[in-house]
Write a protein that holds these residues in place. Structure first.
Motif, short mmCIF file in Angstrom:
data_model
loop_
_atom_site.label_atom_id
_atom_site.label_comp_id
_atom_site.label_asym_id
_atom_site.label_seq_id
_atom_site.Cartn_x
_atom_site.Cartn_y
_atom_site.Cartn_z
N TRP A 87 0.81 -1.22 0.00
CA TRP A 87 0.00 0.00 0.00
C TRP A 87 0.84 1.27 0.00
CZ3 TRP A 87 -3.33 -1.89 4.73
CH2 TRP A 87 -4.20 -2.90 4.30
N LEU A 88 2.00 1.23 0.66
CA LEU A 88 2.78 2.44 0.87
C LEU A 88 4.23 2.25 0.40
CD1 LEU A 88 1.47 3.27 4.46
CD2 LEU A 88 0.67 4.25 2.29
N PRO A 89 4.43 1.96 -0.87
CA PRO A 89 5.79 1.67 -1.36
C PRO A 89 6.73 2.87 -1.26
CG PRO A 89 4.27 1.91 -3.20
CD PRO A 89 3.43 1.87 -1.96
N ALA A 90 6.21 4.08 -1.19
CA ALA A 90 7.07 5.27 -1.13
C ALA A 90 7.36 5.71 0.30
CB ALA A 90 6.41 6.42 -1.90
N HIS A 91 6.89 4.95 1.28
CA HIS A 91 7.09 5.31 2.69
C HIS A 91 7.83 4.20 3.43
CE1 HIS A 91 3.65 7.85 1.58
NE2 HIS A 91 3.96 8.62 2.61
N SER A 92 8.70 4.60 4.34
CA SER A 92 9.23 3.66 5.33
C SER A 92 8.21 3.61 6.47
CB SER A 92 10.58 4.13 5.87
OG SER A 92 11.57 4.09 4.86
N VAL A 93 7.75 2.41 6.80
CA VAL A 93 6.71 2.25 7.81
C VAL A 93 7.31 1.62 9.06
CG1 VAL A 93 4.43 1.31 8.33
CG2 VAL A 93 5.00 1.95 5.97
N TYR A 94 7.13 2.28 10.19
CA TYR A 94 7.67 1.81 11.47
C TYR A 94 6.54 1.21 12.30
CZ TYR A 94 11.94 4.37 10.39
OH TYR A 94 13.10 4.81 9.79
N PHE A 232 -17.45 2.36 6.45
CA PHE A 232 -17.56 0.97 5.99
C PHE A 232 -18.75 0.37 6.73
CE2 PHE A 232 -13.25 2.28 5.26
CZ PHE A 232 -12.88 1.66 4.07
N PRO A 233 -19.96 0.50 6.19
CA PRO A 233 -21.18 0.19 6.95
C PRO A 233 -21.27 -1.25 7.43
CG PRO A 233 -21.70 1.43 4.97
CD PRO A 233 -20.27 1.04 4.86
N GLN A 234 -20.73 -2.19 6.69
CA GLN A 234 -20.85 -3.61 7.05
C GLN A 234 -19.66 -4.12 7.86
OE1 GLN A 234 -23.81 -4.82 6.33
NE2 GLN A 234 -24.22 -2.89 5.27
N ALA A 235 -18.65 -3.30 8.04
CA ALA A 235 -17.41 -3.76 8.68
C ALA A 235 -17.54 -3.75 10.20
CB ALA A 235 -16.24 -2.89 8.25
N GLY A 236 -16.86 -4.72 10.82
CA GLY A 236 -16.77 -4.76 12.27
C GLY A 236 -15.42 -4.24 12.73
N HIS A 237 -15.23 -4.26 14.03
CA HIS A 237 -14.02 -3.70 14.62
C HIS A 237 -12.77 -4.45 14.16
CE1 HIS A 237 -11.99 -1.30 17.70
NE2 HIS A 237 -11.29 -2.37 18.00
N ASN A 238 -12.87 -5.77 14.07
CA ASN A 238 -11.69 -6.59 13.80
C ASN A 238 -11.53 -7.02 12.35
OD1 ASN A 238 -10.81 -6.62 16.55
ND2 ASN A 238 -12.38 -8.15 17.01
N ASP A 239 -12.46 -6.65 11.48
CA ASP A 239 -12.35 -7.10 10.09
C ASP A 239 -12.40 -5.96 9.08
OD1 ASP A 239 -15.02 -6.37 10.05
OD2 ASP A 239 -15.80 -8.40 9.76
N ILE A 240 -12.36 -4.72 9.53
CA ILE A 240 -12.44 -3.59 8.60
C ILE A 240 -11.30 -3.62 7.59
CG2 ILE A 240 -11.20 -2.07 10.21
CD1 ILE A 240 -12.88 0.25 9.11
N HIS A 241 -10.14 -4.13 8.01
CA HIS A 241 -8.97 -4.16 7.11
C HIS A 241 -9.15 -5.13 5.96
CE1 HIS A 241 -8.35 -7.49 9.88
NE2 HIS A 241 -7.54 -8.02 8.99
N ASP A 243 -11.79 -5.23 4.01
CA ASP A 243 -12.51 -4.57 2.93
C ASP A 243 -11.52 -4.07 1.89
OD1 ASP A 243 -13.84 -2.24 1.46
OD2 ASP A 243 -15.51 -3.04 2.64
N PRO A 244 -11.77 -4.30 0.59
CA PRO A 244 -10.83 -3.86 -0.44
C PRO A 244 -10.58 -2.35 -0.43
CG PRO A 244 -12.43 -5.39 -1.35
CD PRO A 244 -12.89 -5.08 0.04
N GLY A 245 -11.52 -1.58 0.08
CA GLY A 245 -11.35 -0.14 0.10
C GLY A 245 -10.47 0.37 1.22
N TYR A 246 -10.13 -0.50 2.18
CA TYR A 246 -9.39 -0.07 3.36
C TYR A 246 -7.97 0.38 2.99
CZ TYR A 246 -7.01 -0.62 7.93
OH TYR A 246 -6.27 -0.42 9.05
N GLY A 247 -7.21 -0.51 2.39
CA GLY A 247 -5.84 -0.17 2.02
C GLY A 247 -5.79 0.92 0.98
N ASP A 248 -6.76 0.92 0.06
CA ASP A 248 -6.78 1.94 -0.98
C ASP A 248 -7.00 3.32 -0.37
OD1 ASP A 248 -6.87 2.69 -3.85
OD2 ASP A 248 -8.93 3.24 -3.37
N ARG A 279 -20.27 0.77 0.15
CA ARG A 279 -19.00 0.34 0.74
C ARG A 279 -17.96 1.44 0.61
NH1 ARG A 279 -16.12 -5.04 -1.35
NH2 ARG A 279 -17.55 -5.95 0.13
N GLY A 280 -17.26 1.68 1.72
CA GLY A 280 -16.15 2.61 1.69
C GLY A 280 -16.53 3.96 1.15
N THR A 281 -17.61 4.56 1.66
CA THR A 281 -18.11 5.81 1.13
C THR A 281 -17.77 6.96 2.04
OG1 THR A 281 -19.96 4.53 0.27
CG2 THR A 281 -20.17 6.90 0.17
N ARG A 282 -17.46 8.10 1.43
CA ARG A 282 -17.12 9.26 2.21
C ARG A 282 -18.36 9.82 2.89
NH1 ARG A 282 -16.76 14.69 2.46
NH2 ARG A 282 -14.84 15.55 3.30
#
Length: 288
Positions: A87-94, A232-241, A243-248, A279-282
């Protein structure tokens, strides 16, 4: 009458006993490091805090810009390495393991975790003197991330299933307990967020039963300006990640540091009522 008084006294004693037990054991209800422990040999960096050595992982080392990620209360943060690399190829992630988590020493509590986050930011700023530093916090990590953003020059802030106050969330789950009086770690995010001046993105899980979405709404209401919400209307606390729209959403938001662009490329004029059905709506911050 005497029997009724005796029963009331017994119930009062039991209630006081439960309150005392909850007070004594409260951090075992907040922090769950047991399943996250790992070997120091598997980590990429160490941060000496004097009273503890913290350890973590670096994704995409050597980039100019950086991201700090603070995870949930039972999360193995290293499990995010593959996703963040994509998702973040241009960033160093710590990815720092909290005290008592992963291969880090010590025991977690709010003052220590916030102090550790500040120290990590300062170390990453030293490593990336010319780069932008963004912060992502998920659940409990959102409480850490907000306080960090209010005290340091964070470029962008992403909050996943965040809360207005951990004490408020506890009160939702334990309405029969005086949790605000009992709790030592409050993580008052709604009070801290207005101290952050940069753009923020909130990823809201509509079906969250751990941190009900109303707590994210109250957090956004504390600083609606420059705060975007992706629902993310259908997402729960532990599974939101999942959703295909999460990383995007995270990728888009962090790729455009010069403008508060819509994180998912959605039409910002779309009515919030219609938005919540997709899904994944602003969602407009003004409606929160």
């Amino acid at each position: 009458m005497r029997t009724a008084l005796s029963l009331a006294a017994l119930l009062a004693l039991l209630y006081i006993g439960v309150c005392l037990l909850m007070y004594a054991q409260q951090r075992s209800f907040i922090y769950f490091p047991q399943a996250t422990r790992s070997s120091a040999a598997t980590t990429d960096f160490a941060l000496d805090r004097g009273d503890a050595t913290l350890r973590g992982w670096i994704v995409n080392p050597g980039r100019e810009d950086a991201v700090l990620y603070f995870g949930g209360n039972a999360e193995r943060v290293e499990h995010n390495r593959r996703d963040f690399a994509a998702w973040l190829p241009a960033h160093s992630v710590y990815l720092l393991a909290y005290r008592g988590y992963g291969a880090s020493d010590g025991s977690p509590d709010e003052p220590a975790l916030v102090g550790d986050a500040l120290a990590l930011f300062d170390e990453v700023r030293r490593r990336h003197p010319q780069g932008r530093i963004a912060v992502i916090g998920r659940s409990l990590g959102g409480g850490v991330a907000v306080q960090l953003a209010a005290q340091r020059g964070v470029d962008r802030l992403v909050l996943v299933t965040p809360f207005d106050s951990l004490a408020a969330v506890a009160a939702t789950h334990y309405p029969w307990l005086p949790v605000r009086l009992l709790m030592r770690d409050h993580y008052e995010s709604a009070s801290a967020l207005p101290g952050y001046a940069g753009p923020a993105l909130v990823l809201r899980a509509g079906a969250d039963t751990v941190v009900p979405a109303v707590h994210a709404d109250r957090l956004v209401a504390s600083r609606p300006q420059h705060t975007q919400v992706l629902d993310f209307p259908q997402a729960g606390h532990n599974d939101i990640h999942l959703d295909p729209g999460y990383g995007d959403a995270i990728s888009r938001f962090l790729r455009h540091p010069g403008a508060a662009a819509d994180p998912a490329g959605m039409d910002q004029s779309a009515p919030p009522a219609a938005a919540r059905g997709q899904r994944g709506t602003r969602v407009s911050p003004a409606t929160q």
